[in-house]
Design a protein around this motif. Structure first.
Motif, short mmCIF file in Angstrom:
data_model
loop_
_atom_site.label_atom_id
_atom_site.label_comp_id
_atom_site.label_asym_id
_atom_site.label_seq_id
_atom_site.Cartn_x
_atom_site.Cartn_y
_atom_site.Cartn_z
N SER A 106 1.96 9.24 1.66
CA SER A 106 1.52 8.57 2.91
C SER A 106 1.01 7.16 2.63
O SER A 106 1.27 6.23 3.38
N HIS A 107 0.27 7.00 1.54
CA HIS A 107 -0.21 5.69 1.10
C HIS A 107 -0.67 5.85 -0.34
O HIS A 107 -0.69 6.96 -0.86
N PHE A 108 -1.03 4.74 -0.98
CA PHE A 108 -1.21 4.78 -2.43
C PHE A 108 -2.65 4.96 -2.89
O PHE A 108 -3.00 4.53 -3.98
N ASP A 109 -3.49 5.59 -2.09
CA ASP A 109 -4.84 5.92 -2.56
C ASP A 109 -4.75 7.10 -3.53
O ASP A 109 -3.92 7.99 -3.36
N GLU A 110 -5.65 7.09 -4.49
CA GLU A 110 -5.62 8.07 -5.58
C GLU A 110 -5.66 9.52 -5.08
O GLU A 110 -4.99 10.38 -5.65
N ASP A 111 -6.40 9.77 -4.01
CA ASP A 111 -6.55 11.15 -3.52
C ASP A 111 -5.28 11.70 -2.86
O ASP A 111 -5.23 12.85 -2.44
N HIS A 112 -4.26 10.85 -2.76
CA HIS A 112 -2.96 11.27 -2.20
C HIS A 112 -1.86 11.09 -3.24
O HIS A 112 -0.90 11.85 -3.28
N LEU A 113 -2.03 10.07 -4.06
CA LEU A 113 -0.97 9.64 -4.97
C LEU A 113 -0.94 10.39 -6.31
O LEU A 113 0.13 10.71 -6.82
N GLU A 183 -5.87 -0.31 3.46
CA GLU A 183 -4.55 0.28 3.20
C GLU A 183 -4.34 1.61 3.91
O GLU A 183 -3.21 2.00 4.18
N ASN A 184 -5.44 2.31 4.21
CA ASN A 184 -5.31 3.58 4.92
C ASN A 184 -4.52 3.43 6.22
O ASN A 184 -3.80 4.33 6.63
N GLN A 185 -4.68 2.25 6.83
CA GLN A 185 -4.03 2.00 8.12
C GLN A 185 -2.52 1.83 7.98
O GLN A 185 -1.80 1.81 8.97
N GLY A 203 -1.72 11.16 7.52
CA GLY A 203 -2.33 10.57 6.33
C GLY A 203 -3.76 10.10 6.61
O GLY A 203 -4.53 10.80 7.25
N ASP A 204 -4.06 8.90 6.15
CA ASP A 204 -5.42 8.39 6.30
C ASP A 204 -5.53 7.31 7.38
O ASP A 204 -6.36 6.41 7.29
N ILE A 205 -4.66 7.37 8.38
CA ILE A 205 -4.77 6.36 9.44
C ILE A 205 -6.14 6.47 10.11
O ILE A 205 -6.77 7.52 10.09
ZN LIG Z 1 -6.81 6.60 1.85
#
Ligand SMILES: [Zn+2]
Ligand SMILES: [Zn+2]
Length: 382
Positions: A106-113, A183-185, A203-205
């Motif tokens: 969904s995006h490149f934050d560590e808790d997802h990537l 970046e969450n957006q 995701g983190d929108i």
């Molecule tokens: Zn995030």
């Protein structure tokens, strides 16, 4: 003579095909009988013949990882944080996943990537879907390395595009635009649809991206809503547009971010929407047969918000900066002091005296700030 033979053969074929149809019907009936594990029917509508879809919200602590399967086709949406990466890989192996039709980050934050990188190393991926931006974090660099090693080419899906997963299909709803400071957006969000059942996964929108989705007029109604950003902000308008029959929250037990948020939980409670939570129940598993959604456990109905960590004040400030520092000195509507929680007009005299560290440039709703404990400055009266 020949004619007769053909006639005879046709009769045999007809009988054979009738027999096969009969067998097929029996088979179908048998698979439709509810299994003992799937007793909790949580949503009903008109019966319609579609294949099945299973959506598993894995308990990856503070993070997101969702495994969707339909007719033997698999999609992993995010892979959780570093600590849960090996859990995600072994979970997928236990599920007999041999390849992923889709890996969506969904995006490149560590808790997802982080866990998604683990999946990249362990399973062949047909289509890698990511948002269209790059970042300079260490975790992003190891992602890039993994992608290059495998010679994959990431696809950046656009709003409105549709992809097939077995009998299901998913439609991209975000990001409507790129270049957000937060970046969450830029998270890729979707509606996963199987027959008449819809799952919202965003995701983190947050508030900014929600506004853009609403302005784009996208149909976001869904039966099950994964709450955005681990149960962080959701606007009332957005929540009412999704109008879910069930909510799922993916967050870590006793996380230091205070997820899920108090106002989000009050809104869900006010709407009397049953809720599933990975921090209270572990992995949440939902099944769709195209007309009904069933769950392997009851909703936990626990509406208590997360508690902030010991460094509460600091986290609060950081979150304010993350959420409300979405503009710059030239374009913002308001300048915020995230320490004193005061709202100023950009030309207010006290803005100049404000420490750089406490300053956030905000473009958006005034009411949103007030809902989050901010008050207007007495001298500039925003
Ligand atoms: Zn995030
Ligand atoms: Zn996250």
């Amino acid at each position: 003579m020949i004619k007769y033979k053909w006639k005879h053969l046709l009769t045999v074929l007809l009988l054979l095909s009738l027999c096969f149809t009969g067998c097929n019907t029996q088979e179908a009936d048998r698979t439709e009988a509810p299994s003992s594990q799937q007793q909790n029917v949580v949503e009903t509508s008109n019966p319609q013949k579609t294949g099945s879809l299973t959506v598993q919200y894995l308990d990856v602590g503070q993070g997101n990882a969702i495994l969707a399967e339909s007719e033997g086709h698999y999609m992993l949406i995010d892979g959780g944080a570093r600590e849960s990466s090996s859990f995600v890989v072994s979970y997928l192996k236990e599920q007999k996943v041999e390849k992923l039709d889709y890996l969506l980050i969904s995006h490149f934050d560590e808790d997802h990537l982080a866990g998604a990188i683990g999946a990249l190393h362990n399973f062949p991926v047909d289509t890698l879907l990511t948002p269209d931006y790059e970042t300079d974090s260490a975790i992003y660099r190891s992602y890039e390395k993994a992608v290059n090693e495998k010679s994959y080419e990431a696809v950046h899906p656009k709003v409105g595009e549709k992809y097939t997963l077995g009998s299901a299909e998913f439609r991209i709803i975000s990001p409507v635009s790129y270049g957000h400071e937060d970046e969450n957006q830029d998270s890729v969000g979707m509606i996963l649809e199987n027959g008449e059942n819809r799952f919202f996964i965003g995701g983190d929108i947050g508030l900014e991206s929600e506004k853009e989705i609403l302005a784009a007029g996208t149909d976001i109604q869904a039966d099950v809503m994964l709450m955005n950003h681990h149960g962080s902000h959701v606007s009332r308008e957005f929540f009412e547009q999704v109008a879910p029959s069930y909510c799922v929250i993916s967050c870590g037990a006793d996380n230091s971010y205070g997820h899920p948020r108090k106002d989000t939980m009050s809104l869900i409670k006010e709407k009397k929407t049953p809720v599933f939570r990975t921090d209270k129940q572990g992995t949440v598993i939902l099944h769709s047969d195209g007309s009904q959604i069933s769950s392997e456990q009851q909703p936990c109905q626990d509406y208590t918000p997360g508690q902030r960590g010991n460094s509460g004040g600091q986290d609060d400030k950081n979150e304010s900066l993350e959420l409300f520092n979405n503009s710059d000195a030239e374009h913002c509507d308001y300048v915020l002091n995230v320490h004193t929680k005061k709202i100023h007009k950009p030309d207010c005299g006290s803005v100049r005296q404000m420490g750089e560290k406490n300053r956030a440039y905000y473009k958006g709703d005034l009411q949103m700030l007030k809902d989050n404990g901010y008050t207007g400055c007495g001298s500039c009266n925003p």
